[in-house]
Design an enzyme around this catalytic site. Structure first.
Site, mmCIF file in Angstrom:
data_model
loop_
_atom_site.group_PDB
_atom_site.id
_atom_site.type_symbol
_atom_site.label_atom_id
_atom_site.label_comp_id
_atom_site.label_asym_id
_atom_site.label_seq_id
_atom_site.Cartn_x
_atom_site.Cartn_y
_atom_site.Cartn_z
ATOM 1 N N TYR A 164 0.844 -1.203 0.000
ATOM 2 C CA TYR A 164 0.000 0.000 0.000
ATOM 3 C C TYR A 164 0.876 1.248 0.000
ATOM 4 O O TYR A 164 0.675 2.167 -0.805
ATOM 5 C CB TYR A 164 -0.902 -0.022 1.225
ATOM 6 C CG TYR A 164 -1.874 1.120 1.326
ATOM 7 C CD1 TYR A 164 -3.132 1.049 0.725
ATOM 8 C CD2 TYR A 164 -1.555 2.272 2.037
ATOM 9 C CE1 TYR A 164 -4.026 2.101 0.820
ATOM 10 C CE2 TYR A 164 -2.439 3.326 2.132
ATOM 11 C CZ TYR A 164 -3.680 3.235 1.531
ATOM 12 O OH TYR A 164 -4.561 4.285 1.632
ATOM 13 N N GLY A 165 1.868 1.291 0.881
ATOM 14 C CA GLY A 165 2.748 2.455 0.948
ATOM 15 C C GLY A 165 3.531 2.650 -0.331
ATOM 16 O O GLY A 165 3.722 3.784 -0.792
#
Length: 268
Positions: free
Chosen positions: A173-174
């Site tokens: 996600y990051g």
């Protein structure tokens, strides 16, 4: 290059009628969380809004709420992992309202929390398809629609404070959100000469359904994040929406290519 000086449309009339008065706004991920809060806010600020997401029941509920409050809104189903769906959703704003002025690419999907070696390849591909490729698909369609109608405009992408630091619980996600930061800067540089501004916001801990789902899988994570936040609390989705509205408005007319942290000081 367009060397025509910018002429603000802000007057005493627009200030009283709304920050986004007269604009047509397209919003992804608009069925809940930050997207739904933004749809409500943008409509209150005078925009005609088109809400896009995958869940029609949620979209319909927010659309009806906006209409009940006197705003102008409609909705369209959109899967950010499907190029045809994305283009059709953006084009729908032009079909409905005759133009596109601003877009908020907020839609995203979560990943199962945990170290990256425990993430399946299928989950990695899904996160990248929605959270990175999705904004690219959306921006491509939005820029074409703005060019063909309003000529000038603004786009905001939702990033995350998780893109600005190591993110051991949400590594894919990051990483996808960090890629969005780069894409935002590239788009700002490319389309600025045409009068199209592109920025991103990086929310910190925000009380959305996605955050509560993370807290269910990793009990105590909200308290942990709040302990790392100088303001000592999570944001309400409307607080994030307010930042997006400003960046999309003419009051941010000289702001482009930035990733605005809206994180309660977490990254200070």
């Amino acid at each position: 290059m367009n060397n025509t000086p910018f002429t603000s449309t802000l007057t005493s009339t627009t200030e009283t009628s709304g920050l986004l008065a007269g604009k047509v706004a397209f919003i992804t991920g608009a069925g809940r969380g930050i997207g739904a809060a933004s749809a409500r806010l943008f409509a209150r600020e005078g925009a005609r809004v088109l809400l896009a997401a995958r869940t029609e029941a949620q979209l319909k509920a927010v659309t009806e709420e906006i209409r009940a409050g006197g705003g102008t809104a409609d909705h369209v189903l959109c899967d950010l992992a499907d190029p045809v769906s994305v283009r059709a959703a953006v084009d729908r704003s032009v079909e409905l309202y005759g133009r596109l002025d601003i877009a908020f690419n907020n839609g995203a999907t979560a990943q199962p929390p945990g170290p990256m070696d425990q993430l399946s390849e299928a989950d990695f591909d899904r996160v990248c398809a929605v959270n990175f490729k999705g904004p690219w698909l959306a921006m491509t369609a939005e820029i074409a629609a703005i060019r063909a109608t309003a000529k000038r405009g603004a786009i905001v992408n939702t990033s995350s404070v998780g893109s600005l630091m190591g993110n051991p619980e949400l590594p894919a996600y990051g990483a996808a959100k960090r890629a969005v930061n780069s894409l935002t800067a590239s788009a700002a540089t490319t389309y600025g000469p045409e009068g199209i501004r592109v920025n991103a916001i990086a929310p910190g801990t925000t009380l959305t359904e996605m955050l509560h789902e993370w807290d269910e899988e990793s009990p105590g994570i909200i308290d942990q994040l709040n302990s790392r936040t100088p303001l000592g609390r999570a944001a309400d989705p409307d607080e994030i929406a307010q930042a997006a509205a400003w960046l999309l408005s003419d009051r941010a007319s000289y702001v482009t290519g930035t990733v605005l942290r809206v994180d309660g000081g977490m990254c200070a």
